[in-house]
Each structure stands twice: as structure tokens, then as C-alpha cells.
Scaffold this motif. Structure first.
Motif, short mmCIF file in Angstrom:
data_model
loop_
_atom_site.label_atom_id
_atom_site.label_comp_id
_atom_site.label_asym_id
_atom_site.label_seq_id
_atom_site.Cartn_x
_atom_site.Cartn_y
_atom_site.Cartn_z
N THR A 154 -7.67 -3.40 -2.81
CA THR A 154 -6.36 -3.99 -3.07
C THR A 154 -6.19 -4.30 -4.55
O THR A 154 -5.14 -4.05 -5.14
N HIS A 155 -7.26 -4.84 -5.16
CA HIS A 155 -7.22 -5.17 -6.58
C HIS A 155 -7.01 -3.90 -7.42
O HIS A 155 -6.17 -3.89 -8.33
N ILE A 156 -7.74 -2.85 -7.10
CA ILE A 156 -7.61 -1.60 -7.85
C ILE A 156 -6.20 -1.03 -7.69
O ILE A 156 -5.58 -0.56 -8.65
N ASN A 157 -5.68 -1.07 -6.46
CA ASN A 157 -4.36 -0.52 -6.20
C ASN A 157 -3.28 -1.26 -6.99
O ASN A 157 -2.33 -0.66 -7.48
N ARG A 158 -3.42 -2.59 -7.11
CA ARG A 158 -2.42 -3.37 -7.82
C ARG A 158 -2.49 -3.17 -9.34
O ARG A 158 -1.47 -3.17 -10.02
N HIS A 159 -3.70 -3.02 -9.86
CA HIS A 159 -3.86 -2.94 -11.30
C HIS A 159 -3.90 -1.50 -11.83
O HIS A 159 -3.59 -1.26 -12.99
N PHE A 160 -4.29 -0.56 -10.96
CA PHE A 160 -4.35 0.86 -11.37
C PHE A 160 -3.71 1.73 -10.28
O PHE A 160 -4.39 2.53 -9.64
N PRO A 161 -2.41 1.57 -10.07
CA PRO A 161 -1.76 2.26 -8.94
C PRO A 161 -1.77 3.79 -9.05
O PRO A 161 -1.64 4.48 -8.03
N ASP A 162 -1.94 4.33 -10.24
CA ASP A 162 -1.91 5.79 -10.42
C ASP A 162 -3.31 6.40 -10.51
O ASP A 162 -3.45 7.59 -10.81
N ALA A 163 -4.35 5.59 -10.27
CA ALA A 163 -5.72 6.10 -10.37
C ALA A 163 -6.01 7.11 -9.25
O ALA A 163 -5.45 7.03 -8.16
N ALA A 164 -6.89 8.04 -9.53
CA ALA A 164 -7.29 9.04 -8.53
C ALA A 164 -8.14 8.38 -7.45
O ALA A 164 -8.88 7.43 -7.70
N CYS A 165 -8.05 8.92 -6.24
CA CYS A 165 -8.78 8.33 -5.11
C CYS A 165 -10.29 8.44 -5.26
O CYS A 165 -11.04 7.72 -4.60
N ILE A 166 -10.76 9.36 -6.13
CA ILE A 166 -12.21 9.54 -6.28
C ILE A 166 -12.88 8.31 -6.92
O ILE A 166 -14.10 8.21 -6.93
N ILE A 167 -12.05 7.38 -7.46
CA ILE A 167 -12.62 6.14 -7.99
C ILE A 167 -13.29 5.34 -6.87
O ILE A 167 -14.31 4.68 -7.07
N VAL A 168 -12.73 5.41 -5.66
CA VAL A 168 -13.24 4.59 -4.57
C VAL A 168 -13.79 5.41 -3.40
O VAL A 168 -14.47 4.86 -2.53
N LEU A 169 -13.50 6.71 -3.35
CA LEU A 169 -13.93 7.53 -2.22
C LEU A 169 -14.86 8.64 -2.67
O LEU A 169 -14.61 9.30 -3.69
N ALA A 170 -15.92 8.87 -1.90
CA ALA A 170 -16.79 10.02 -2.13
C ALA A 170 -16.06 11.31 -1.70
O ALA A 170 -15.05 11.26 -0.98
N ASP A 171 -16.59 12.44 -2.12
CA ASP A 171 -15.93 13.72 -1.85
C ASP A 171 -15.70 13.94 -0.36
O ASP A 171 -14.60 14.32 0.07
N HIS A 172 -16.73 13.69 0.45
CA HIS A 172 -16.60 13.94 1.89
C HIS A 172 -15.63 12.93 2.55
O HIS A 172 -15.01 13.23 3.56
N GLU A 173 -15.49 11.75 1.93
CA GLU A 173 -14.60 10.74 2.51
C GLU A 173 -13.12 11.11 2.32
O GLU A 173 -12.34 11.10 3.27
N TRP A 174 -12.74 11.47 1.08
CA TRP A 174 -11.33 11.77 0.87
C TRP A 174 -10.93 13.08 1.58
O TRP A 174 -9.81 13.22 2.05
N ARG A 175 -11.89 14.02 1.69
CA ARG A 175 -11.58 15.27 2.40
C ARG A 175 -11.35 15.01 3.90
O ARG A 175 -10.46 15.58 4.51
N ALA A 176 -12.17 14.11 4.47
CA ALA A 176 -12.01 13.79 5.88
C ALA A 176 -10.66 13.10 6.12
O ALA A 176 -9.94 13.40 7.08
N LEU A 177 -10.30 12.17 5.23
CA LEU A 177 -9.02 11.48 5.36
C LEU A 177 -7.85 12.44 5.18
O LEU A 177 -6.84 12.36 5.88
N TYR A 178 -7.99 13.36 4.23
CA TYR A 178 -6.92 14.34 3.97
C TYR A 178 -6.72 15.23 5.20
O TYR A 178 -5.58 15.54 5.59
N ALA A 179 -7.82 15.60 5.83
CA ALA A 179 -7.73 16.48 7.02
C ALA A 179 -7.15 15.75 8.21
O ALA A 179 -6.58 16.37 9.10
#
Length: 349
Positions: free
Chosen positions: A324-349
Motif C-alpha cells: 500500500t505504501h509503495i502504491n501511494r508513493h510510487f504509483p507508476d513503479a513496475a510490478c517487478i519491484i514487489v513481485l518475482a517473475d513467476h508471481e507476476w506471470r501467474a497473476l497475469y495469466a
């Protein structure tokens, strides 16, 4: 669900083992900063409605007649309020015998046998987890105004900032009490602050004065122990934040902060005030744990099973708060800041 029950019923799955890898990752994140605030606080978890759950203890007042567990945590924060993770945590059930003691009986017990020892224990663990080259300042509210805690911080040469609750005796013969010494100092600045709404008190803007001075606390009375040295005098710096001309029928703003981190200037005093302002986020962490993770709805039948569950939930709650803190202060940051490769791919799928 049954598999989860088996996990938390397994004697090998302890709170310590669940927390340890998270502590180490928190320690790694701390190395990116020269100064980290270690904020301690206690909360109670209410399981009164779960009448079949065993291994709980009394919480709240005797009149409330509530049952549950007590949790004392230390969270690491940057001075700007970024939560870096859990440093320490202890969860336990109070005994009925403890609740029956009188105030006089509690006072005569050594600090190691009191519940308030939690503050010293967490401070010691924080020191052990502090990375080399990082300054850590433990920040606590008024409940931690315990003389032994100041002594412990002095002996461990670690930073401490506590909001005072007691008008302690000081060594200065002319100014015999702490508040007298603080209020006698000359104001070094005035600040305009926003005071949030309270029960029957609307939000408002307040002007506060800031003063600082150095004191040496006089040790309080303690029962003599043949195997223990008497408590030493403790030198501290005091920062007093006090509202100027508060309106009628409101609670005036007043913080008296005690710290062993030297205060030499108005800028130092202001920095200590900013540090104490970062105590509030641990209350937000408790809100995430209870309202977000809904841990008080868990119906595990024994307190000993709830403890590892609560430890795991605390790590999840910290991560939710961090996201929540990252989203509020860095709303345009890439998801790889908080998610590993296999995590964001699973969520995307």
C-alpha cells in the motif's frame, strides 16, 4: 483447510521458525539505510466469542471479561515511514494468577518477572539484529516509560526515544521533577500542526512550542537484591512539544519525549519529534492485521495453534502495508519491484 490445520498443529511449526527468515530479510533491507526506526507496540487479540478455544488468557479490564492473546511486535521503518518488516514479535496468553496480583505485589516483583519486560526483551533482540553501520533508534509510546528500559539502552549503546508518562525525579536539586525542568527551558521554535478529530472534539489546527534540555534521571525505588547492583543514574535529552493557548474543552497537545540520542539544536529537537510521529504506523499495521487479515475470526481450537498462525499473518499484514505504501508513493513503479517473475506471470495469466 485441513492441511492448514495440520500445519498449525505440528509442533515443529513454531512462531520462531516462521519469523526467522522474515527477520533476516528485514535485516537485509535495513542495510540500505543509515538510520532505521524500530517501533515497538502491544496489541490484544480478542477471541472471547470463540468459547471452545482453549489456551487463551484475560485481556482488557476485569469488568470487560475478555479472553484472547497478547502480541508485542517491533517493526522497522525508515524515518519517512516506509515499513521495512518485522524485527521482533512475542505472542502469549496471560495467566489468571497474573491478573489477580495487586499493584503493590506487581511493584515488588523484579522486572524480569513483569509483563513490561517485553520492552527490554524486544530492545535486546533489536540490537542483535541490527546490521553493522546502521543506526537504529527504538521508538515507544508512554507504556514503555520504564526506568530499566533506559538503563538497558544505555548499556547496549543503542538509540531510544520514549514518550514520557511519569513525572520522574531528576538529579538537579533546584528542578526536582522532570516536567518542571522541561517547561523551564526556553522555546526554540513554534510549529503549526493538524490535530485529528477525537470523540467529541473536531479536527483543528494548533500552534505548539518546542523546547529541549538535558536531564539526569534519579533511579526509582526498587527492592534491594544482594546479587544485583543498584540502578545507575541515566542522562537523557528531553524534547517538550506543548500547545500554546489551547481552546477550551479540548485535550491540549503535549508530548514530552525522552531520548538518549543527543539533542544539541532546534533542528535535532525537530528531528526527534518527526521520529516519534512514525510511531503511529504500527497502529496501522495492527489495523491491517485485524481488519485486513481478519485474524480474530480464526477458529483454531487452541492458543498454541493460533500463535504460529498469527506470526504468519503478521508477515502477510506487513507485506500488505508495504504494498500500500509503495502504491501511494510510487504509483507508476513496475510490478517487478514487489513481485518475482513467476508471481507476476501467474497473476497475469
Amino acid at each position: 483447510t485441513k492441511a492448514a490445520y495440520r500445519v498449525f498443529a505440528n509442533g515443529k511449526v513454531t512462531a520462531e521458525k516462521i519469523l526467522e527468515p522474515s527477520q533476516q530479510r528485514t535485516r537485509e533491507r535495513m542495510t540500505d539505510y543509515s538510520l532505521v526506526l524500530a517501533v515497538q507496540d502491544t496489541t490484544c487479540l480478542d477471541y472471547t466469542r470463540h468459547r471452545k478455544t482453549r489456551g487463551l488468557g484475560p485481556i482488557g479490564t476485569r469488568q470487560q471479561n475478555l479472553n484472547g492473546l497478547v502480541m508485542h511486535s517491533t517493526l522497522a521503518f525508515t524515518p519517512e515511514g516506509m515499513p521495512l518488516g518485522l524485527l521482533t514479535q512475542e505472542i502469549w496468553a496471560r495467566s489468571e494468577e497474573e491478573e489477580q496480583l495487586t499493584d503493590e505485589e506487581r511493584k515488588k516483583r523484579p522486572i524480569e518477572e513483569k509483563e513490561s519486560y517485553k520492552w527490554l526483551k524486544a530492545l535486546q533482540e533489536t540490537v542483535d539484529l541490527t546490521p553493522e553501520g546502521v543506526q537504529v533508534v527504538t521508538v515507544c509510546d508512554r507504556e514503555a516509560d520504564i526506568y530499566e528500559l533506559f538503563v538497558e539502552a544505555q548499556e547496549a549503546t543503542t538509540g531510544l526515544l520514549v514518550r514520557a508518562a511519569q513525572n520522574r525525579a531528576v538529579m538537579d536539586a533546584e528542578m526536582g521533577l522532570l516536567w518542571d525542568q522541561a517547561t523551564s527551558a526556553v522555546p526554540v521554535m513554534h510549529l503549526k500542526v493538524q490535530v485529528p478529530a477525537k470523540v467529541k472534539e473536531p479536527s483543528r489546527e494548533a500552534i505548539v512550542s518546542v523546547r529541549f534540555c538535558a536531564v539526569k534521571l534519579k533511579p526509582p525505588w526498587r527492592p534491594k537484591k544482594p546479587d544485583k547492583d543498584p540502578l545507575p543514574h541515566v542522562p537523557l535529552d528531553v524534547v517538550l512539544v506543548q500547545e500554546v493557548d489551547p481552546p477550551a474543552k479540548v485535550t491540549p497537545v503535549e508530548w514530552l519525549l525522552l531520548t538518549n540520542v543527543p539533542v544539541h539544536s532546534a533542528e535535532d529537537a525537530l528531528e526527534r519529534v518527526r521520529w516519534y510521529r512514525q510511531r503511529w504506523p504500527i497502529e496501522v499495521f495492527h489495523k491491517v492485521l485485524k481488519s485486513g487479515c481478519k485474524v480474530e475470526d480464526c477458529r483454531l481450537g487452541k492458543g498454541e495453534r493460533l500463535i504460529p498462525y498469527l506470526t504468519l499473518s503478521s508477515i502477510i499484514a506487513w507485506r500488505m502495508y508495504w504494498l500500500t505504501h509503495i502504491n501511494r508513493h510510487f504509483p507508476d513503479a513496475a510490478c517487478i519491484i514487489v513481485l518475482a517473475d513467476h508471481e507476476w506471470r501467474a497473476l497475469y495469466a
